[in-house]
Design a protein around this motif. Structure first.
Motif, PDB file in Angstrom:
ATOM      1  N   GLY A  61       0.881  -1.138  -0.322  1.00 17.36           N
ATOM      2  CA  GLY A  61       0.026  -0.021  -0.365  1.00 17.36           C
ATOM      3  C   GLY A  61       0.867   1.442  -0.073  1.00 17.36           C
ATOM      4  O   GLY A  61       0.086   2.006  -0.543  1.00 17.36           O
ATOM      5  N   GLU A  62       1.853   1.146   0.602  1.00 16.48           N
ATOM      6  CA  GLU A  62       2.916   2.465   0.711  1.00 16.48           C
ATOM      7  C   GLU A  62       3.376   3.118  -0.195  1.00 16.48           C
ATOM      8  O   GLU A  62       3.371   3.899  -1.245  1.00 16.48           O
ATOM      9  N   THR A  63       4.022   1.501  -0.662  1.00 11.12           N
ATOM     10  CA  THR A  63       4.590   1.363  -2.119  1.00 11.12           C
ATOM     11  C   THR A  63       3.576   1.945  -3.348  1.00 11.12           C
ATOM     12  O   THR A  63       4.221   3.038  -4.219  1.00 11.12           O
ATOM     13  N   SER A  64       2.695   1.391  -3.463  1.00 10.13           N
ATOM     14  CA  SER A  64       1.194   2.042  -4.776  1.00 10.13           C
ATOM     15  C   SER A  64       1.609   3.906  -3.912  1.00 10.13           C
ATOM     16  O   SER A  64       0.968   4.321  -5.124  1.00 10.13           O
ATOM     17  N   HIS A  65       0.996   4.264  -2.985  1.00  9.19           N
ATOM     18  CA  HIS A  65       0.537   5.173  -2.589  1.00  9.19           C
ATOM     19  C   HIS A  65       1.767   6.213  -3.276  1.00  9.19           C
ATOM     20  O   HIS A  65       1.609   7.235  -3.979  1.00  9.19           O
ATOM     21  N   LEU A  66       3.354   6.066  -2.586  1.00  5.84           N
ATOM     22  CA  LEU A  66       4.442   7.286  -3.345  1.00  5.84           C
ATOM     23  C   LEU A  66       4.410   7.086  -4.465  1.00  5.84           C
ATOM     24  O   LEU A  66       5.151   7.526  -5.228  1.00  5.84           O
ATOM     25  N   GLU A  67       4.085   5.940  -5.431  1.00  2.00           N
ATOM     26  CA  GLU A  67       4.850   5.898  -7.114  1.00  2.00           C
ATOM     27  C   GLU A  67       3.599   5.982  -7.416  1.00  2.00           C
ATOM     28  O   GLU A  67       3.495   7.273  -8.693  1.00  2.00           O
ATOM     29  N   LYS A  68       2.262   6.357  -6.672  1.00  2.00           N
ATOM     30  CA  LYS A  68       1.160   7.371  -7.844  1.00  2.00           C
ATOM     31  C   LYS A  68       1.683   8.682  -7.332  1.00  2.00           C
ATOM     32  O   LYS A  68       1.311   9.496  -8.884  1.00  2.00           O
ATOM     33  N   GLN A  69       2.047   9.160  -6.107  1.00  2.00           N
ATOM     34  CA  GLN A  69       2.779  10.390  -6.132  1.00  2.00           C
ATOM     35  C   GLN A  69       3.548  10.659  -7.043  1.00  2.00           C
ATOM     36  O   GLN A  69       3.631  12.290  -7.206  1.00  2.00           O
ATOM     37  N   GLU A  70       4.483   9.676  -7.484  1.00  2.00           N
ATOM     38  CA  GLU A  70       5.468  10.688  -7.859  1.00  2.00           C
ATOM     39  C   GLU A  70       5.029   9.973  -9.825  1.00  2.00           C
ATOM     40  O   GLU A  70       5.196  11.191 -10.350  1.00  2.00           O
ATOM     41  N   SER A  71       4.581   9.402 -10.303  1.00  2.00           N
ATOM     42  CA  SER A  71       3.277   9.628 -11.364  1.00  2.00           C
ATOM     43  C   SER A  71       2.806  10.620 -11.595  1.00  2.00           C
ATOM     44  O   SER A  71       3.035  11.418 -12.560  1.00  2.00           O
ATOM     45  N   ALA A  72       2.391  11.315 -10.523  1.00  2.00           N
ATOM     46  CA  ALA A  72       0.983  12.829 -10.621  1.00  2.00           C
ATOM     47  C   ALA A  72       2.677  13.903 -10.214  1.00  2.00           C
ATOM     48  O   ALA A  72       2.106  15.403 -11.861  1.00  2.00           O
TER      49      ALA A  72
END
Length: 117
Positions: A61-72
């Motif tokens: 979950g943390e990884t997914s959230h961080l990757e979404k932030q990076e993508s944004a």
């Protein structure tokens, strides 16, 4: 005896010269602020996330959230460049840098919290 005196004088003379030469080459020659390359920071942060996954410090979950932030952040940078013919203005760079700083803090917090995979 004469040879030791000569060696002592040479070392006392050349020692400070070597120290001065080293210290002058290691200092920056310009006074302009050092600008971090945005792409290098992206790569570093991706490496930090990957290392956190590999070591088990980041949950899925943390990884997914961080990757979404990076993508944004990447998406916003793309839009900024599109508005200015492929360039980033000074304000754009500041905005991206601020966002990358926030993301860096998130990565640190997530890697160092009690959650483990």
């Amino acid at each position: 005896m004469h040879l030791t005196k000569l060696a002592l004088i040479a070392s006392l003379t050349l020692g400070p010269v070597a120290i001065i030469a080293q210290s002058t080459t290691s200092t920056p020659t310009t006074t302009a602020p050092v600008h971090r390359d945005i792409n290098q920071r992206k790569e570093n942060q991706q490496d930090r996330i990957g290392q956190g996954v590999k070591s088990g410090q980041l949950t899925a979950g943390e990884t997914s959230h961080l990757e979404k932030q990076e993508s944004a952040i990447n998406h916003e940078e793309h839009n900024m460049r599109a508005q200015d013919n492929g360039h980033l203005t000074r304000q754009d760079r500041r905005t991206i840098n601020r966002q990358q700083n926030q993301e860096s803090r998130r990565i640190y917090r997530d890697k160092h919290n009690a959650s483990k995979q």
